[in-house]
Design a protein around this motif. Structure first.
Motif, mmCIF file in Angstrom:
data_model
loop_
_atom_site.group_PDB
_atom_site.id
_atom_site.type_symbol
_atom_site.label_atom_id
_atom_site.label_comp_id
_atom_site.label_asym_id
_atom_site.label_seq_id
_atom_site.Cartn_x
_atom_site.Cartn_y
_atom_site.Cartn_z
ATOM 1 N N GLU A 1 0.862 -1.173 0.000
ATOM 2 C CA GLU A 1 0.000 0.000 0.000
ATOM 3 C C GLU A 1 0.903 1.228 0.000
ATOM 4 O OE1 GLU A 1 -3.520 0.212 2.419
ATOM 5 O OE2 GLU A 1 -3.366 -1.950 2.805
ATOM 6 N N SER A 2 0.398 2.320 -0.554
ATOM 7 C CA SER A 2 1.237 3.508 -0.722
ATOM 8 C C SER A 2 1.787 4.014 0.612
ATOM 9 C CB SER A 2 0.478 4.603 -1.458
ATOM 10 O OG SER A 2 -0.655 4.990 -0.732
ATOM 11 N N TYR A 3 0.996 3.943 1.693
ATOM 12 C CA TYR A 3 1.506 4.432 2.977
ATOM 13 C C TYR A 3 2.661 3.558 3.468
ATOM 14 C CZ TYR A 3 -0.660 0.812 5.888
ATOM 15 O OH TYR A 3 -0.982 -0.391 6.479
ATOM 16 N N GLN A 4 2.594 2.240 3.206
ATOM 17 C CA GLN A 4 3.684 1.345 3.599
ATOM 18 C C GLN A 4 4.945 1.664 2.806
ATOM 19 O OE1 GLN A 4 1.435 -2.186 2.498
ATOM 20 N NE2 GLN A 4 1.571 -2.941 4.610
ATOM 21 N N LEU A 5 4.738 1.892 1.533
ATOM 22 C CA LEU A 5 5.857 2.206 0.649
ATOM 23 C C LEU A 5 6.522 3.515 1.062
ATOM 24 C CD1 LEU A 5 7.427 1.307 -1.813
ATOM 25 C CD2 LEU A 5 5.670 2.344 -3.251
ATOM 26 N N ALA A 6 5.723 4.519 1.372
ATOM 27 C CA ALA A 6 6.259 5.812 1.811
ATOM 28 C C ALA A 6 7.091 5.637 3.084
ATOM 29 C CB ALA A 6 5.126 6.809 2.041
ATOM 30 N N GLU A 7 6.563 4.859 4.004
ATOM 31 C CA GLU A 7 7.257 4.636 5.278
ATOM 32 C C GLU A 7 8.576 3.904 5.071
ATOM 33 O OE1 GLU A 7 5.976 1.757 8.672
ATOM 34 O OE2 GLU A 7 4.808 3.599 8.892
#
Length: 146
Positions: free
Chosen positions: A52-58
């Motif tokens: 998910e994009s939030y996981q990737l950002a983190e």
């Protein structure tokens, strides 16, 4: 007046820049930015190459608004695909495309050679110590009263 203690954050940034000097020429040769490479590598390492994009950002240490631009460019180049699951349209998933996998495969050998250069110059023991200390720093909790 006493001199301030050396800045940990500045030392880490300077060390990062020195380390990146080993990798930048190869990234430039493939027209890949540092942020794009982090995204590709993290997706390649992910269980089904989807996050998910939030996981990737983190994981990539990229602010969400900046990640959006990185993903748009990667998608335009055919390296990633963004999609929303039918079950939850609020989520944004990102996956590596076959072309993204091919790029990673074409770059990983040279990237590994650069890691080996760094290890050789530091020596295996110092390299292990460095990686261990960096792992400890990552796990520090600023709110822990210890």
């Amino acid at each position: 007046m006493a001199r301030p203690t050396p800045s940990l954050t500045l030392a880490l940034l300077q060390a990062r820049e020195s380390a990146m000097d080993f990798f930048r020429p190869h990234l430039n040769q493939h027209n890949v930015t540092e942020q794009q490479w982090r995204v590709i590598r993290i997706l390649w390492q992910a269980e089904d190459q989807t996050l998910e994009s939030y996981q990737l950002a983190e994981r990539a240490c990229i602010l969400r608004p900046s990640l959006t631009g990185v993903l748009v460019r990667l998608e335009q180049n055919g390296l990633v695909r963004r999609w929303k699951p039918e079950t939850d349209q609020r989520r944004l998933c990102v996956t590596l495309t076959p072309q993204g996998n091919a790029l990673f495969d074409s770059m990983k050998g040279e990237m590994m050679r650069q890691y080996q250069k760094i290890q050789q110059r530091l020596g295996p023991e110092k390299y292990r110590t460095l990686m261990g200390l960096l792992d400890e720093v990552q796990k520090l909790d600023p709110d822990d009263p210890q």
